[in-house]
Design an enzyme around this catalytic site. Structure first.
Site, mmCIF file in Angstrom:
data_model
loop_
_atom_site.group_PDB
_atom_site.id
_atom_site.type_symbol
_atom_site.label_atom_id
_atom_site.label_comp_id
_atom_site.label_asym_id
_atom_site.label_seq_id
_atom_site.Cartn_x
_atom_site.Cartn_y
_atom_site.Cartn_z
ATOM 1 N N GLU A 1 -21.342 -58.547 -63.028
ATOM 2 C CA GLU A 1 -20.188 -58.979 -62.226
ATOM 3 C C GLU A 1 -19.626 -60.285 -62.769
ATOM 4 O O GLU A 1 -18.409 -60.463 -62.885
ATOM 5 C CB GLU A 1 -20.601 -59.175 -60.754
ATOM 6 N N CYS B 1 -24.201 -62.689 -57.092
ATOM 7 C CA CYS B 1 -22.980 -61.999 -57.551
ATOM 8 C C CYS B 1 -22.066 -61.694 -56.375
ATOM 9 O O CYS B 1 -20.843 -61.680 -56.533
ATOM 10 C CB CYS B 1 -23.347 -60.706 -58.250
ATOM 11 N N SER C 1 -49.394 -36.290 -90.538
ATOM 12 C CA SER C 1 -48.665 -35.878 -89.347
ATOM 13 C C SER C 1 -47.458 -36.763 -89.114
ATOM 14 O O SER C 1 -46.624 -36.469 -88.285
ATOM 15 C CB SER C 1 -49.582 -36.032 -88.145
ATOM 16 N N ARG D 1 -36.393 -45.309 -78.694
ATOM 17 C CA ARG D 1 -36.921 -46.685 -78.741
ATOM 18 C C ARG D 1 -35.843 -47.694 -78.345
ATOM 19 O O ARG D 1 -36.138 -48.731 -77.762
ATOM 20 C CB ARG D 1 -37.396 -47.023 -80.158
ATOM 21 N N THR E 1 -53.492 -44.327 -83.810
ATOM 22 C CA THR E 1 -52.256 -44.152 -84.577
ATOM 23 C C THR E 1 -52.028 -45.328 -85.522
ATOM 24 O O THR E 1 -51.606 -45.146 -86.665
ATOM 25 C CB THR E 1 -51.058 -43.984 -83.605
ATOM 26 N N ASP F 1 -51.691 -44.413 -89.326
ATOM 27 C CA ASP F 1 -50.313 -44.385 -89.864
ATOM 28 C C ASP F 1 -49.740 -45.753 -90.211
ATOM 29 O O ASP F 1 -48.695 -45.809 -90.863
ATOM 30 C CB ASP F 1 -49.354 -43.748 -88.843
ATOM 31 N N ARG G 1 -34.621 -48.479 -86.374
ATOM 32 C CA ARG G 1 -34.091 -48.687 -87.732
ATOM 33 C C ARG G 1 -32.667 -48.125 -87.876
ATOM 34 O O ARG G 1 -32.236 -47.311 -87.075
ATOM 35 C CB ARG G 1 -35.051 -48.056 -88.735
ATOM 36 N N LEU H 1 -54.469 -40.837 -76.512
ATOM 37 C CA LEU H 1 -53.780 -41.630 -75.494
ATOM 38 C C LEU H 1 -52.721 -40.790 -74.784
ATOM 39 O O LEU H 1 -52.561 -40.879 -73.569
ATOM 40 C CB LEU H 1 -53.157 -42.876 -76.142
HETATM 41 N N1 LIG Z 1 -47.134 -35.983 -84.048
HETATM 42 C C1 LIG Z 1 -47.037 -37.004 -83.238
HETATM 43 O O1 LIG Z 1 -46.177 -37.041 -82.342
HETATM 44 C C2 LIG Z 1 -47.952 -38.173 -83.417
HETATM 45 C C3 LIG Z 1 -47.647 -39.397 -82.824
HETATM 46 C C4 LIG Z 1 -48.547 -40.443 -82.986
HETATM 47 C C5 LIG Z 1 -49.703 -40.244 -83.713
HETATM 48 N N2 LIG Z 1 -49.948 -39.056 -84.296
HETATM 49 C C6 LIG Z 1 -51.168 -38.833 -85.087
HETATM 50 O O2 LIG Z 1 -52.277 -38.916 -84.232
HETATM 51 C C7 LIG Z 1 -53.406 -39.329 -85.012
HETATM 52 C C8 LIG Z 1 -54.171 -40.391 -84.263
HETATM 53 O O3 LIG Z 1 -54.658 -39.779 -83.098
HETATM 54 P P1 LIG Z 1 -55.456 -40.550 -82.009
HETATM 55 O O4 LIG Z 1 -55.637 -39.608 -80.880
HETATM 56 O O5 LIG Z 1 -56.657 -41.173 -82.611
HETATM 57 O O6 LIG Z 1 -54.432 -41.740 -81.692
HETATM 58 P P2 LIG Z 1 -54.014 -42.513 -80.379
HETATM 59 O O7 LIG Z 1 -53.994 -41.632 -79.210
HETATM 60 O O8 LIG Z 1 -52.750 -43.216 -80.738
HETATM 61 O O9 LIG Z 1 -55.146 -43.607 -80.229
HETATM 62 C C9 LIG Z 1 -56.353 -43.245 -79.626
HETATM 63 C C10 LIG Z 1 -57.183 -44.458 -79.387
HETATM 64 O O10 LIG Z 1 -56.567 -45.295 -78.423
HETATM 65 C C11 LIG Z 1 -57.555 -46.061 -77.805
HETATM 66 N N3 LIG Z 1 -57.355 -46.099 -76.366
HETATM 67 C C12 LIG Z 1 -57.143 -47.211 -75.613
HETATM 68 N N4 LIG Z 1 -57.013 -46.917 -74.343
HETATM 69 C C13 LIG Z 1 -57.149 -45.591 -74.231
HETATM 70 C C14 LIG Z 1 -57.128 -44.702 -73.135
HETATM 71 N N5 LIG Z 1 -56.909 -45.109 -71.873
HETATM 72 N N6 LIG Z 1 -57.293 -43.382 -73.378
HETATM 73 C C15 LIG Z 1 -57.482 -42.932 -74.654
HETATM 74 N N7 LIG Z 1 -57.530 -43.743 -75.730
HETATM 75 C C16 LIG Z 1 -57.364 -45.058 -75.532
HETATM 76 C C17 LIG Z 1 -58.893 -45.392 -78.148
HETATM 77 O O11 LIG Z 1 -59.564 -46.205 -79.079
HETATM 78 P P3 LIG Z 1 -60.533 -47.360 -78.537
HETATM 79 O O12 LIG Z 1 -61.522 -46.687 -77.664
HETATM 80 O O13 LIG Z 1 -61.057 -48.021 -79.742
HETATM 81 O O14 LIG Z 1 -59.603 -48.251 -77.766
HETATM 82 C C18 LIG Z 1 -58.506 -44.112 -78.816
HETATM 83 O O15 LIG Z 1 -59.397 -43.696 -79.811
HETATM 84 C C19 LIG Z 1 -52.882 -39.825 -86.328
HETATM 85 O O16 LIG Z 1 -53.209 -38.902 -87.336
HETATM 86 C C20 LIG Z 1 -51.398 -39.893 -86.116
HETATM 87 O O17 LIG Z 1 -50.714 -39.601 -87.309
HETATM 88 C C21 LIG Z 1 -49.110 -38.005 -84.165
#
Ligand SMILES: NC(=O)c1ccc[n+]([C@@H]2O[C@H](COP(=O)([O-])OP(=O)(O)OC[C@H]3O[C@@H](n4cnc5c(N)ncnc54)[C@H](OP(=O)(O)O)[C@@H]3O)[C@@H](O)[C@H]2O)c1
Length: 368
Positions: free
Chosen positions: A53, A85, A168, A184, A196, A200, A207, A301
């Protein structure tokens, strides 16, 4: 002749331009109209100020006298860092105000309208669902103390996040990746898991060709505080905010790494609860003023959030490829985490090059 709906729709579109930039405040649009024509417009400024406003009234100057104001959200009535406002509209001589949604903030919640009416200004309330949707992050934080959560995930047709090589990162094509950057650009923060980051080493920025989003906070859920000092995130933490959500125990066990991360510019959100359950994470983020989060994580996650019913909107990108038994499944992970069947409400399906993005509302209460 344009109608009230036309000008309100314009105010809502203006408000959408500020999404991701105004937290903890809502992003509001304001249109000033005289003799059926727009004389000035305003959008909430970065960081939440100036309010829409004020921007529109300053642009209109004396011409605001006798104008009608169309606002996507009720004008505020409380003295914060800036005067209310509603008071500014009264002083400027606006004669009629049309409001698309009531501000649920207890400091406002109808008192902006009451202030205008007490000054003899007529007010029309429209309660438009699209106005509530615009600020669903702000509304959710006011109601529950937690931000709105959009989750994106990209899989093959058979639900794989990537192949056995871990390649991936870019399962989908350029158009889908750009769409992800657009998502984003509309949030206050991107949240990922440490898995992740380790696999990655993402940057998690917006970007080109999209405009940069310097306010975007990049957050890692990292229970054991494994975030590497050499990661892209940490190396850029002084220019673009990076937060790590971790536990008291991890900081005690890794005191020197914690101190190095802080020195590198990473903010540590240290929580007592060791599991870092989604509601614990989201309550902490709400406490930091975050209203809109994009969850971009791996299977762990992502499925933890889905299983906890902590996702409001799901963007599921599908690439036209079958990865088969060599793939890393998202769905299987979900099947072991999700305790009961959960309905997703289809909202849209967008073609993006050879890929598709399916959009689902997960939490009908917050569909607004
Ligand atoms: N295709 C897609 O859309 C996409 C997107 C992103 C990633 N990726 C791929 O996914 C792969 C990684 O998978 P990821 O499952 O290991 O990755 P993530 O889900 O990003 O990370 C998992 C880690 O987060 C931590 N964490 C913290 N709080 C958590 C909670 N409440 N619940 C679960 N985890 C928690 C845990 O580690 P701690 O216990 O040490 O905290 C867990 O091992 C990579 O290869 C990546 O390239 C794919």
């Amino acid at each position: 002749m344009p109608t009230d709906e036309h000008f309100l729709a314009h105010a809502i579109r203006l408000g959408a331009r500020g999404l991701g930039r105004t937290a903890p405040n809502p992003s509001v649009g304001c249109v000033l109209v005289k003799d059926g024509a727009i004389i000035a417009t305003g959008v909430t400024g970065d960081g939440g100020r100036p309010h829409a406003e004020t921007v529109a009234l300053n642009a209109a100057g004396n011409a605001a006298r006798g104008a009608i104001a169309y606002v996507s959200l009720e004008p505020c009535a409380h003295h914060g860092k800036t005067p209310p406002c509603a008071e500014a509209l009264i002083k400027a001589g606006v004669v009629h105000v049309v409001v698309a949604a009531i501000d649920p903030d207890p400091r406002v919640a109808g008192s902006g309208i009451a202030m205008l009416e007490a000054a003899g200004i007529s007010v029309e309330q429209k309660h438009l669902p699209e106005a509530a949707r615009l600020n669903r992050g702000f509304f959710k934080r006011v109601a529950d103390g937690m931000p709105y959560v959009a989750m994106k995930i990209a899989t093959s047709l058979d639900g794989m996040l990537g192949d056995h090589t871990g390649a991936s990162k870019w399962i989908t094509g350029e158009a889908a990746r750009q769409h992800g950057h657009f998502l984003r650009s509309e949030v206050d923060a991107v949240l990922t898991g440490i898995g992740t980051v380790l696999a990655d080493d993402p940057q998690l920025t917006v970007r080109p060709p999209l405009a940069p989003h310097p306010n975007l906070v990049r957050i890692v859920a990292d229970r054991q505080l494994r975030l590497p000092l050499t990661s892209h995130l940490v190396k850029s933490a002084n220019t673009h905010a990076v937060w790590a959500i971790t536990t008291t125990q991890a900081v005690e066990l890794n005191a020197s790494h914690a101190s190095d991360l802080r020195e590198a510019g990473v903010k540590l959100l240290v929580l007592e609860e060791e599991t870092l359950a989604p509601t614990t994470i989201l309550t902490a983020l709400g406490g930091e003023g975050i209203t809109r989060v994009l969850l971009e994580a791996g299977a762990h996650l992502s499925t933890t959030f889905l299983a906890a019913h902590a996702v409001d909107r799901l963007y599921w990108y599908r690439a036209p490829i079958l990865l088969g038994s060599g793939g890393k499944p998202a769905i299987q992970e979900l099947a072991t985490t999700l305790a009961r069947a959960t309905h997703a409400y289809p909202a849209a399906r967008i073609p993006l090059g050879n890929d598709h993005c399916e959009i689902y509302e997960m939490n009908p209460c917050s569909q607004a």
